[in-house]
Design a protein around this motif. Structure first.
Motif, mmCIF file in Angstrom:
data_model
loop_
_atom_site.group_PDB
_atom_site.id
_atom_site.type_symbol
_atom_site.label_atom_id
_atom_site.label_comp_id
_atom_site.label_asym_id
_atom_site.label_seq_id
_atom_site.Cartn_x
_atom_site.Cartn_y
_atom_site.Cartn_z
ATOM 1 N N GLY A 106 0.849 -1.267 -0.059
ATOM 2 C CA GLY A 106 -0.077 0.134 -0.006
ATOM 3 C C GLY A 106 0.950 1.108 -0.056
ATOM 4 N N ILE A 107 1.888 1.378 0.697
ATOM 5 C CA ILE A 107 2.927 2.247 0.742
ATOM 6 C C ILE A 107 3.449 2.529 -0.473
ATOM 7 C CG2 ILE A 107 4.845 3.340 1.884
ATOM 8 C CD1 ILE A 107 3.812 1.946 4.455
ATOM 9 N N GLY A 108 3.927 1.405 -1.079
ATOM 10 C CA GLY A 108 4.578 1.514 -2.452
ATOM 11 C C GLY A 108 3.522 2.179 -3.583
ATOM 12 N N ALA A 109 2.347 1.559 -3.671
ATOM 13 C CA ALA A 109 1.523 1.994 -4.544
ATOM 14 C C ALA A 109 1.006 3.525 -4.247
ATOM 15 C CB ALA A 109 0.446 1.070 -4.363
ATOM 16 N N GLY A 110 0.869 3.926 -2.939
ATOM 17 C CA GLY A 110 0.555 5.374 -2.789
ATOM 18 C C GLY A 110 1.662 6.114 -3.118
ATOM 19 N N LEU A 111 3.089 5.656 -2.973
ATOM 20 C CA LEU A 111 3.993 6.608 -3.336
ATOM 21 C C LEU A 111 4.153 6.861 -4.992
ATOM 22 C CD1 LEU A 111 6.772 5.498 -0.889
ATOM 23 C CD2 LEU A 111 5.889 7.842 -1.003
ATOM 24 N N ALA A 112 3.921 5.910 -5.451
ATOM 25 C CA ALA A 112 3.866 5.801 -7.027
ATOM 26 C C ALA A 112 2.573 6.503 -7.627
ATOM 27 C CB ALA A 112 3.500 4.286 -7.626
ATOM 28 N N VAL A 113 1.551 6.627 -6.922
ATOM 29 C CA VAL A 113 0.564 7.259 -7.273
ATOM 30 C C VAL A 113 0.943 8.949 -7.052
ATOM 31 C CG1 VAL A 113 -1.993 7.938 -6.897
ATOM 32 C CG2 VAL A 113 -1.298 5.696 -7.295
ATOM 33 N N ILE A 114 1.194 9.200 -5.789
ATOM 34 C CA ILE A 114 1.480 10.752 -5.495
ATOM 35 C C ILE A 114 2.729 11.334 -6.547
ATOM 36 C CG2 ILE A 114 2.900 11.826 -3.741
ATOM 37 C CD1 ILE A 114 1.333 10.530 -1.498
ATOM 38 N N ILE A 173 3.621 8.839 -18.209
ATOM 39 C CA ILE A 173 3.544 8.995 -16.745
ATOM 40 C C ILE A 173 2.849 7.985 -15.963
ATOM 41 C CG2 ILE A 173 3.669 10.342 -14.587
ATOM 42 C CD1 ILE A 173 4.649 12.871 -16.223
ATOM 43 N N GLU A 174 1.523 8.243 -16.549
ATOM 44 C CA GLU A 174 0.370 7.433 -16.165
ATOM 45 C C GLU A 174 0.609 5.949 -16.321
ATOM 46 O OE1 GLU A 174 -3.190 7.048 -14.224
ATOM 47 O OE2 GLU A 174 -2.275 9.269 -14.850
ATOM 48 N N GLY A 175 1.323 5.398 -17.516
ATOM 49 C CA GLY A 175 1.597 4.105 -17.578
ATOM 50 C C GLY A 175 2.648 3.490 -16.802
ATOM 51 N N VAL A 176 3.574 4.369 -16.488
ATOM 52 C CA VAL A 176 4.700 4.000 -15.384
ATOM 53 C C VAL A 176 4.175 4.038 -14.288
ATOM 54 C CG1 VAL A 176 6.935 4.733 -14.256
ATOM 55 C CG2 VAL A 176 6.647 4.914 -16.745
ATOM 56 N N ALA A 177 3.356 4.712 -13.739
ATOM 57 C CA ALA A 177 2.674 4.913 -12.388
ATOM 58 C C ALA A 177 1.671 3.397 -12.168
ATOM 59 C CB ALA A 177 1.918 6.033 -12.141
ATOM 60 N N LEU A 178 1.170 3.190 -13.423
ATOM 61 C CA LEU A 178 0.130 1.968 -13.337
ATOM 62 C C LEU A 178 1.115 0.748 -13.115
ATOM 63 C CD1 LEU A 178 -2.488 0.645 -13.384
ATOM 64 C CD2 LEU A 178 -2.342 0.651 -15.906
ATOM 65 N N PHE A 179 2.183 0.655 -13.963
ATOM 66 C CA PHE A 179 3.011 -0.435 -13.756
ATOM 67 C C PHE A 179 3.662 -0.427 -12.353
ATOM 68 C CE2 PHE A 179 7.370 -2.217 -14.381
ATOM 69 C CZ PHE A 179 6.791 -3.488 -14.837
ATOM 70 N N ALA A 180 3.975 0.550 -11.685
ATOM 71 C CA ALA A 180 4.696 0.677 -10.452
ATOM 72 C C ALA A 180 3.620 -0.051 -9.390
ATOM 73 C CB ALA A 180 5.087 1.878 -10.009
ATOM 74 N N VAL A 181 2.221 0.420 -9.378
ATOM 75 C CA VAL A 181 1.225 0.005 -8.540
ATOM 76 C C VAL A 181 0.992 -1.561 -8.938
ATOM 77 C CG1 VAL A 181 -1.362 0.122 -8.297
ATOM 78 C CG2 VAL A 181 -0.120 2.180 -8.255
ATOM 79 N N VAL A 182 0.877 -1.924 -9.935
ATOM 80 C CA VAL A 182 0.916 -3.315 -10.342
ATOM 81 C C VAL A 182 1.973 -4.180 -9.685
ATOM 82 C CG1 VAL A 182 0.778 -5.305 -12.029
ATOM 83 C CG2 VAL A 182 -0.693 -3.281 -12.358
ATOM 84 N N VAL A 183 3.260 -3.806 -9.805
ATOM 85 C CA VAL A 183 4.399 -4.364 -9.316
ATOM 86 C C VAL A 183 4.485 -4.504 -7.812
ATOM 87 C CG1 VAL A 183 6.908 -4.139 -9.035
ATOM 88 C CG2 VAL A 183 5.966 -4.150 -11.333
ATOM 89 N N ALA A 184 3.809 -3.319 -7.167
ATOM 90 C CA ALA A 184 4.143 -3.188 -5.806
ATOM 91 C C ALA A 184 3.027 -4.181 -5.139
ATOM 92 C CB ALA A 184 3.644 -1.693 -5.222
ATOM 93 N N LEU A 185 1.860 -4.557 -5.987
ATOM 94 C CA LEU A 185 0.731 -5.185 -5.421
ATOM 95 C C LEU A 185 1.234 -6.635 -5.632
ATOM 96 C CD1 LEU A 185 -2.226 -3.186 -6.203
ATOM 97 C CD2 LEU A 185 -1.243 -3.392 -4.045
ATOM 98 N N ILE A 186 1.799 -7.066 -6.841
ATOM 99 C CA ILE A 186 1.997 -8.609 -7.015
ATOM 100 C C ILE A 186 3.359 -8.899 -6.382
ATOM 101 C CG2 ILE A 186 3.148 -10.007 -8.861
ATOM 102 C CD1 ILE A 186 1.459 -8.559 -10.748
ATOM 103 N N THR A 187 4.296 -7.992 -5.988
ATOM 104 C CA THR A 187 5.412 -8.758 -5.230
ATOM 105 C C THR A 187 5.287 -8.834 -3.599
ATOM 106 O OG1 THR A 187 6.291 -6.369 -4.827
ATOM 107 C CG2 THR A 187 7.157 -7.601 -6.766
ATOM 108 N N ASN A 188 4.305 -8.287 -3.178
ATOM 109 C CA ASN A 188 3.728 -8.444 -1.700
ATOM 110 C C ASN A 188 2.617 -9.573 -1.425
ATOM 111 O OD1 ASN A 188 5.913 -6.989 -0.864
ATOM 112 N ND2 ASN A 188 4.748 -4.840 -0.794
ATOM 113 N N ALA A 189 2.120 -9.777 -2.673
ATOM 114 C CA ALA A 189 0.896 -10.683 -2.448
ATOM 115 C C ALA A 189 1.010 -12.047 -1.803
ATOM 116 C CB ALA A 189 0.309 -10.912 -3.788
#
Length: 67
Positions: A5-13, A51-67
């Motif tokens: 959640g923190i990683g995804a939040g930082l990517a979105v911010i 930028i939006e594409g990179v942010a989406l990729f970062a959110v997906v990676v953050a959620l997949i790696t910690n699942a």
């Protein structure tokens, strides 16, 4: 899951700040040269989409790696 959640939040911010900076700079550029508005707007939309594409990729990676 908290770290995801923190990683995804930082990517979105980061994406929000980047897109805001692009939009503000584009408005300044259009105010200086109104005749170039079309080219500036096209470049702004492409940059914002990347930028939006990179942010989406970062959110997906953050959620997949910690699942």
């Amino acid at each position: 899951m908290v770290l995801a959640g923190i990683g995804a939040g930082l990517a979105v911010i980061g994406a929000g700040l980047g897109i805001g900076k692009i939009g503000g700079s584009a408005m300044d550029a259009i105010a200086r040269q109104p005749e170039a508005a079309g080219k500036i707007q096209t470049a702004m939309i492409i940059a914002a989409a990347l930028i939006e594409g990179v942010a989406l990729f970062a959110v997906v990676v953050a959620l997949i790696t910690n699942a």
